[in-house]
Scaffold this active site. Structure first.
Site, PDB file in Angstrom:
ATOM      1  N   GLU A   1       0.821  -1.209   0.000  1.00 49.96           N
ATOM      2  CA  GLU A   1       0.000   0.000   0.000  1.00 49.96           C
ATOM      3  C   GLU A   1       0.859   1.264   0.000  1.00 49.96           C
ATOM      4  OE1 GLU A   1      -4.017  -0.914   1.854  1.00 49.96           O
ATOM      5  OE2 GLU A   1      -3.437   0.863   2.968  1.00 49.96           O
TER       6      GLU A   1
ATOM      7  N   HIS B   1       7.410 -26.862  -0.709  1.00 51.04           N
ATOM      8  CA  HIS B   1       6.693 -27.961  -1.368  1.00 51.04           C
ATOM      9  C   HIS B   1       5.480 -27.440  -2.134  1.00 51.04           C
ATOM     10  CE1 HIS B   1       9.128 -30.935   0.841  1.00 51.04           C
ATOM     11  NE2 HIS B   1       9.183 -29.956   1.719  1.00 51.04           N
TER      12      HIS B   1
ATOM     13  N   LYS C   1     -13.785   1.093  -3.436  1.00 50.58           N
ATOM     14  CA  LYS C   1     -14.836   1.601  -2.543  1.00 50.58           C
ATOM     15  C   LYS C   1     -15.847   2.432  -3.343  1.00 50.58           C
ATOM     16  CE  LYS C   1     -11.912   2.098   1.541  1.00 50.58           C
ATOM     17  NZ  LYS C   1     -11.255   3.087   2.376  1.00 50.58           N
TER      18      LYS C   1
HETATM   19  O1  PA5 Z   1      -3.162   1.656   5.916  1.00 48.66           O
HETATM   20  C1  PA5 Z   1      -4.254   2.148   5.771  1.00 48.66           C
HETATM   21  O2  PA5 Z   1      -4.455   3.378   5.887  1.00 48.66           O
HETATM   22  C2  PA5 Z   1      -5.468   1.291   5.469  1.00 48.66           C
HETATM   23  O3  PA5 Z   1      -5.109  -0.042   5.306  1.00 48.66           O
HETATM   24  C3  PA5 Z   1      -6.468   1.386   6.596  1.00 48.66           C
HETATM   25  O4  PA5 Z   1      -5.880   0.947   7.781  1.00 48.66           O
HETATM   26  C4  PA5 Z   1      -7.720   0.545   6.293  1.00 48.66           C
HETATM   27  O5  PA5 Z   1      -8.284   0.928   5.076  1.00 48.66           O
HETATM   28  C5  PA5 Z   1      -8.750   0.725   7.410  1.00 48.66           C
HETATM   29  O6  PA5 Z   1      -9.081   2.064   7.563  1.00 48.66           O
HETATM   30  P1  PA5 Z   1      -9.804   2.602   8.844  1.00 48.66           P
HETATM   31  O7  PA5 Z   1      -8.917   2.388  10.012  1.00 48.66           O
HETATM   32  O8  PA5 Z   1     -10.023   4.052   8.564  1.00 48.66           O
HETATM   33  O9  PA5 Z   1     -11.103   1.853   8.984  1.00 48.66           O
END
Ligand code: PA5
Length: 429
Positions: free
Chosen positions: A279, A300, A414
């Site tokens: 990410e 394996h 989303k």
């Molecule tokens: O690293 C990030 O920002 C995302 O993976 C969030 O943690 C994830 O989308 C969850 O978001 P939130 O904590 O706002 O529900």
């Protein structure tokens, strides 16, 4: 190259010290610029006085352990992966940690079967809930919280509010509003710490404290890392060396990184790492593809591909010298399997030899291997490693010239999902 607690070494391939050190001035530039990003609250936070925070987390964790059989953690992405990673790495394979209770996770998917089974499982147990969301509006945890809140109210009536702990932004968001109105206890996620860099805040600390892990040890390890890895000189900073090694390998055409380890308890830690790097770096059509393997199981499964397939992979091998718990290979006078020659060895010793053998075989197959070595798999060294990866990731993304702290690509699914659900929304207005 250094004497720090974590040692980064290139086990094979043509990457010599000089080609790594050639990045010194670029690394220095990124290092100096890092504080200009707002979302770097995690960089110095382990160095700050966090005694009161840890005390209040442990206080609530002790209450939960005394009054519940199971803590249900609701969260997705950075709001659950870190806690689950630490819990799995530091609690027994079978059964519970002697200082903890069961911690389970929901809101990480939208499977109806999963949540239905969870509710049935909880019926014979005393329950607390910790809902975690920085934005307070993410669909997966929001839906799971809706279900869990109604469940808790039905089971505990007026007392339900005492059993729900909210971890969210200190000032804004739907979850914050709900928590204020219902009088739920709250822990704040610092505004300047993004989801995938938040494991060392209440996001990760409360669930793992409930699971029985010593969060003071964990934070002490992170503190040591924050001290050692504040070093701008590449030669003294193993996190930066790791970032540079992967950057060079990427430029050489090794587009996929495999995080590998030989201890199955680390497989959820791999998942946390995968999100952190995926990410943070996968932007603007750039970034190494982060993938993970748990050896020897995966030798394996995809061992063949690693050894002989396309030369696009390099491996980052996690190695802890000491793993608690071991067993000698037993003597069997029948020796029908011919394995009595191993009875002077323990399983962990054979596992370490299998790691050495794998690294040698992969060297022969021209798979570059970066080894990350730590003395022991415990809370202290895991705290160190978590911080190490976050610092390396920030450096690595900046070397690629992408923002380590945003995730615009995650919004795409989303938006599409909400568009598809829009018709229903308009129907109920
Ligand atoms: O690293 C990030 O920002 C995302 O993976 C969030 O943690 C994830 O989308 C969850 O978001 P939130 O904590 O706002 O529900």
């Amino acid at each position: 190259m250094t004497k720090e607690i974590l040692k980064t070494t290139m086990l094979n391939c043509s990457l010599d010290e000089q080609s790594i050190l050639a990045f010194q001035s670029r690394v220095r530039e990124v290092h100096d610029n890092l504080p200009n990003y707002y979302a770097t609250g995690w960089v110095d936070s382990p160095l700050e006085d966090n005694k009161e925070l840890l005390k209040s987390i442990n206080y609530v964790a002790n209450e939960i352990k005394a009054c519940a059989d199971v803590l249900v953690v609701i969260g997705v992405g950075g709001s659950f992966l870190g806690a689950r990673a630490i819990q799995e790495a530091l609690t027994p394979y079978f059964g519970l940690h002697k200082n903890g209770i069961e911690v389970v996770y929901v809101g990480l998917n939208m499977s109806g079967a999963y949540i239905r089974e969870l509710l049935a499982y909880l019926d014979s147990k005393q329950v607390y809930v910790n809902v975690i969301s920085k934005s307070g509006g993410t669909m997966e945890p929001a839906l799971a919280f809706r279900v869990m809140r109604l469940y808790m109210e039905e089971r505990y009536g007026d007392k339900a509010a005492e059993r729900i702990i909210v971890t969210t932004d200190a000032e804004k968001g739907i979850l914050k509003n709900i928590a204020d109105q219902a009088g739920y206890r709250q822990f704040a996620i610092p505004d300047n710490v993004g989801g995938r860099y938040s494991v060392l805040t209440p996001v990760g600390l409360l669930p793992v404290a409930v699971a029985g892990i010593d969060i003071i040890e964990l934070m002490d390890g992170a503190k040591r890392a924050a001290t050692e890895l504040a070093e701008p000189e590449l030669i003294y900073n193993d996190a930066y060396q790791y970032a540079v090694m992967r950057h060079i390998l990427f430029a050489q055409g090794y587009t996929n990184e495999l995080l590998a380890s030989f201890e199955p308890g680390l497989s959820k830690f791999h998942e946390w790492w995968k999100q952190l790097f995926g990410e943070s770096e996968g932007k603007d059509r750039k970034g190494l593809f982060p993938s993970t393997v748990s050896f020897s199981t995966d030798l394996h499964a995809i061992g063949q591909y690693i050894q002989d397939g396309r030369r696009i992979l390099f491996e980052t091998l996690l190695h802890f010298h000491e793993i608690e718990g071991d067993m000698q290979v037993p003597f069997d006078e029948r020796n029908e399997d011919g394995l009595n020659y191993l009875t002077s060895r323990t399983f962990n010793e054979i596992n370490a030899i299998s790691k050495q053998g794998t690294a040698l075989a992969h060297a022969e197959g021209e798979v570059p291997v970066i080894q990350l070595e730590l003395p022991k798999l415990d809370a202290y060294h895991l705290g160190y490693l978590i911080y190490f990866f976050m610092k390396a990731c920030a450096m690595s993304a900046c070397l690629l010239e992408v923002d380590p702290f945003d995730q615009p690509g995650v919004e795409a699914y989303k938006r599409k999902m909400l568009e598809l659900l829009q018709e229903e929304k308009e129907g109920v207005k």
